[in-house]
Design a protein around this motif. Structure first.
Motif, short mmCIF file in Angstrom:
data_model
loop_
_atom_site.label_atom_id
_atom_site.label_comp_id
_atom_site.label_asym_id
_atom_site.label_seq_id
_atom_site.Cartn_x
_atom_site.Cartn_y
_atom_site.Cartn_z
N GLN A 172 0.82 -1.21 0.00
CA GLN A 172 0.00 0.00 0.00
C GLN A 172 0.86 1.26 0.00
OE1 GLN A 172 -2.53 -2.02 3.21
NE2 GLN A 172 -3.96 -0.52 2.38
N LEU A 173 1.99 1.20 0.69
CA LEU A 173 2.91 2.34 0.66
C LEU A 173 3.43 2.57 -0.75
CD1 LEU A 173 4.65 4.50 2.07
CD2 LEU A 173 6.34 2.70 2.51
N SER A 174 3.81 1.49 -1.44
CA SER A 174 4.34 1.61 -2.79
C SER A 174 3.30 2.18 -3.75
CB SER A 174 4.83 0.25 -3.29
OG SER A 174 5.89 -0.23 -2.50
N GLU A 175 2.04 1.82 -3.55
CA GLU A 175 0.97 2.36 -4.39
C GLU A 175 0.72 3.84 -4.11
OE1 GLU A 175 -2.24 -0.21 -3.43
OE2 GLU A 175 -1.55 -1.86 -4.72
N HIS A 176 1.00 4.25 -2.89
CA HIS A 176 0.70 5.62 -2.44
C HIS A 176 1.85 6.58 -2.68
CE1 HIS A 176 -1.48 8.51 0.16
NE2 HIS A 176 -0.28 8.85 0.60
N TYR A 177 3.08 6.07 -2.60
CA TYR A 177 4.29 6.91 -2.57
C TYR A 177 5.11 6.59 -3.82
CZ TYR A 177 8.62 8.89 -0.52
OH TYR A 177 9.76 9.63 -0.26
N ALA A 178 5.24 7.56 -4.69
CA ALA A 178 5.87 7.32 -5.99
C ALA A 178 7.38 7.22 -5.92
CB ALA A 178 5.46 8.43 -6.97
N LEU A 179 7.98 7.80 -4.90
CA LEU A 179 9.44 7.85 -4.80
C LEU A 179 9.99 6.52 -4.26
CD1 LEU A 179 9.61 11.48 -3.47
CD2 LEU A 179 10.45 10.69 -5.69
N PRO A 180 11.30 6.31 -4.27
CA PRO A 180 11.86 5.03 -3.84
C PRO A 180 11.60 4.72 -2.36
CG PRO A 180 13.45 6.23 -5.17
CD PRO A 180 12.33 7.18 -4.89
N THR A 181 11.33 3.46 -2.11
CA THR A 181 11.30 2.93 -0.75
C THR A 181 12.44 1.92 -0.62
OG1 THR A 181 9.81 1.08 -1.23
CG2 THR A 181 8.79 3.19 -0.67
N ALA A 182 12.71 1.54 0.62
CA ALA A 182 13.77 0.56 0.88
C ALA A 182 13.35 -0.32 2.05
CB ALA A 182 15.09 1.25 1.19
N THR A 183 13.70 -1.59 1.97
CA THR A 183 13.44 -2.51 3.07
C THR A 183 14.24 -3.78 2.84
OG1 THR A 183 11.68 -3.52 4.42
CG2 THR A 183 11.44 -3.68 2.03
N GLY A 184 14.20 -4.69 3.81
CA GLY A 184 14.85 -5.99 3.65
C GLY A 184 15.89 -6.32 4.68
N GLU A 185 16.37 -5.34 5.46
CA GLU A 185 17.47 -5.65 6.38
C GLU A 185 17.04 -6.61 7.47
OE1 GLU A 185 18.15 -2.68 9.93
OE2 GLU A 185 18.02 -1.53 8.08
N ASN A 186 15.74 -6.73 7.72
CA ASN A 186 15.26 -7.66 8.73
C ASN A 186 14.52 -8.85 8.13
OD1 ASN A 186 16.08 -6.37 11.31
ND2 ASN A 186 14.87 -4.68 10.51
N LEU A 187 14.88 -9.19 6.89
CA LEU A 187 14.45 -10.44 6.27
C LEU A 187 15.67 -11.35 6.23
CD1 LEU A 187 12.26 -9.13 3.32
CD2 LEU A 187 11.56 -9.73 5.65
N PHE A 188 15.53 -12.57 6.74
CA PHE A 188 16.71 -13.39 7.01
C PHE A 188 16.77 -14.68 6.21
CE2 PHE A 188 16.28 -11.32 11.40
CZ PHE A 188 16.97 -10.20 10.96
N SER A 189 15.97 -14.80 5.15
CA SER A 189 16.00 -16.01 4.34
C SER A 189 15.56 -15.66 2.92
CB SER A 189 15.07 -17.07 4.91
OG SER A 189 13.71 -16.69 4.73
N HIS A 190 15.94 -16.54 1.98
CA HIS A 190 15.50 -16.29 0.61
C HIS A 190 14.00 -16.47 0.47
CE1 HIS A 190 15.80 -20.74 0.19
NE2 HIS A 190 14.94 -20.59 -0.79
N GLN A 191 13.39 -17.29 1.34
CA GLN A 191 11.94 -17.45 1.29
C GLN A 191 11.24 -16.15 1.66
OE1 GLN A 191 14.04 -19.51 2.95
NE2 GLN A 191 13.60 -21.65 2.44
N ASP A 192 11.76 -15.45 2.69
CA ASP A 192 11.16 -14.17 3.07
C ASP A 192 11.33 -13.13 1.96
OD1 ASP A 192 10.21 -14.99 5.53
OD2 ASP A 192 11.99 -14.34 6.63
N VAL A 193 12.48 -13.14 1.32
CA VAL A 193 12.71 -12.21 0.21
C VAL A 193 11.74 -12.51 -0.93
CG1 VAL A 193 14.38 -11.47 -1.53
CG2 VAL A 193 15.09 -11.78 0.85
N ARG A 194 11.54 -13.78 -1.22
CA ARG A 194 10.59 -14.15 -2.27
C ARG A 194 9.19 -13.65 -1.94
NH1 ARG A 194 10.98 -20.17 -3.04
NH2 ARG A 194 9.72 -20.22 -1.13
#
Length: 389
Positions: free
Chosen positions: A251-273
């Protein structure tokens, strides 16, 4: 080749800083030294590891679960086909024996610490910098000569006025950085926007300043901050909500046109997927910040990159959390988009080699075999004082 000794210790990196979610008043890290019977240029090969900041020391998991598996393994089970070097993937499999799927929390950090030390050994035995080894084995053969880095800071300090934030940003520019990051979310929106404007006045362009909420917000507040930040044109808006709240991120990505960042607290390739499937992340602008130590190490990070490629992402959209020499080697060897840096906090674990200053927002890697810790004098003092030579 055999592992002959393993030593682990806990080291404090406590300080009075805080982000929107936690204080670092009791923060510590685990450090590790793995000694082998291999010698290169007459010196015994020792690999060093530690965990990135933001997660506490993993002494219990290391001592009671993962290091015993490493010690008890048949030496041949840890080696590559040549028998002359360790195989990080086989070591990883030994460490994760009898571990159920899921539950990626703290065990991923403990495994990542060991993984760092193993890669340090592997590159030292090959007598090449880790970045070169990664480029040859998992990249296009040629590591980046220099890596873009940004100065992460802007923490909340007790009694620190806006002038102190500006002095900090000015210091980063004087050190050679061209992009910086600051914390938001611990004070009301209007007060944080005053801080943001003050920082922009120093860095000169909002596109050179990122902001990080450390997962503090629910959806309504995340969108309110997005509306407040949008007119400035920030470099990115980081971790607005809980890292596993993919619906919020979408919902943030749909609302905010500029770049977002996340992922530092995802600890597996399954979570990234799952993030890529359900989080609304946009490969043309958003930044992925998975930490190659906190998330089971470089072995798992390579799996994350495979997931990204399958979803049409470039590795250049990855700017890993961690701010240390290990992540820098990975960024150079695998052609990531840059690397975090902590110029004034979490010393001596953060930062890069003594011989490679920051120049115009970039840093080179020393031509030192392994990760290059030996070119970080203050860090080596910590290793030697707590782990022995």
């Amino acid at each position: 080749m055999r592992i002959t000794d393993i030593r682990e210790a806990r080291v404090s990196i406590a300080s009075d800083i805080a982000n929107a979610y936690i204080s670092f008043a009791t923060m510590d890290v685990s450090i590790l030294a793995i000694t082998t019977d291999a010698r290169v240029a007459g010196r015994r090969v020792v690999g060093y590891g530690f965990n990135s900041n933001g997660r506490y020391a993993q002494s219990g998991l290391l001592r009671e679960r993962f290091l015993p598996r490493l010690r008890d393994a048949e030496p041949s089970a840890l080696l590559d086909d040549s028998g002359h070097n360790l195989d990080p993937f086989r070591v990883w499999s030994v460490l994760m024996a009898n571990e159920k799927p899921g539950g990626h929390g703290e065990r991923s950090v403990a495994v990542g610490i060991i993984d760092m030390a193993i890669w340090d050994i592997v590159a030292k035995v090959e007598n090449v910098p880790l970045a070169q080894l990664l480029a040859e084995r998992h990249g296009d053969g040629r590591p980046d000569a220099r890596v873009a880095v940004y100065a992460a800071g802007g923490y909340y300090h007790p009694g620190k006025p806006i002038q102190g934030l500006q002095d900090e940003m000015r210091d980063y520019l004087e050190l050679g950085y061209t992009c910086t990051k600051m914390k938001i979310g611990a004070v009301p929106l209007a007060e944080d926007l005053e801080r943001v404007e003050a920082a922009i006045d120093i860095v000169g362009d909002a596109g050179r300043l990122a902001v990080d909420a450390n997962g503090r917000f629910g959806l309504r507040t995340a969108l309110a901050f997005a509306d407040g930040l949008a007119p400035y044109g920030m470099r990115w808006y980081e971790e607005a909500g809980d890292p596993l709240d993919y619906a919020l991120q979408q919902q943030l990505s749909e609302h905010y046109a500029l770049p977002t960042a996340t992922g530092e607290n995802l600890f597996s390739h399954q979570d990234v997927r799952n993030l890529l499937r359900y989080g609304g992340m946009r490969p043309d602008r958003d930044i992925l910040q998975m930490d190659p130590v906190l998330g089971y190490g470089l072995v798992e990070y390579l799996r994350m990159l495979e997931v990204l490629r399958a979803h049409g992402w470039s590795s250049r959209q990855c700017i890993p959390h961690g701010g240390h020499q290990f992540a820098l080697n990975i960024a150079a060897g695998l052609k990531l988009g840059g690397n975090e840096s902590y110029p004034r906090v979490f010393a001596p674990f953060g930062g890069f080699a003594d011989s490679t200053p920051i120049e115009e927002g970039q840093v080179a890697l020393p031509q030192v075999p392994g990760i290059g810790f030996e070119d970080k004098r203050e860090l080596m003092k910590v290793f030697e004082s707590h782990l022995g030579r």
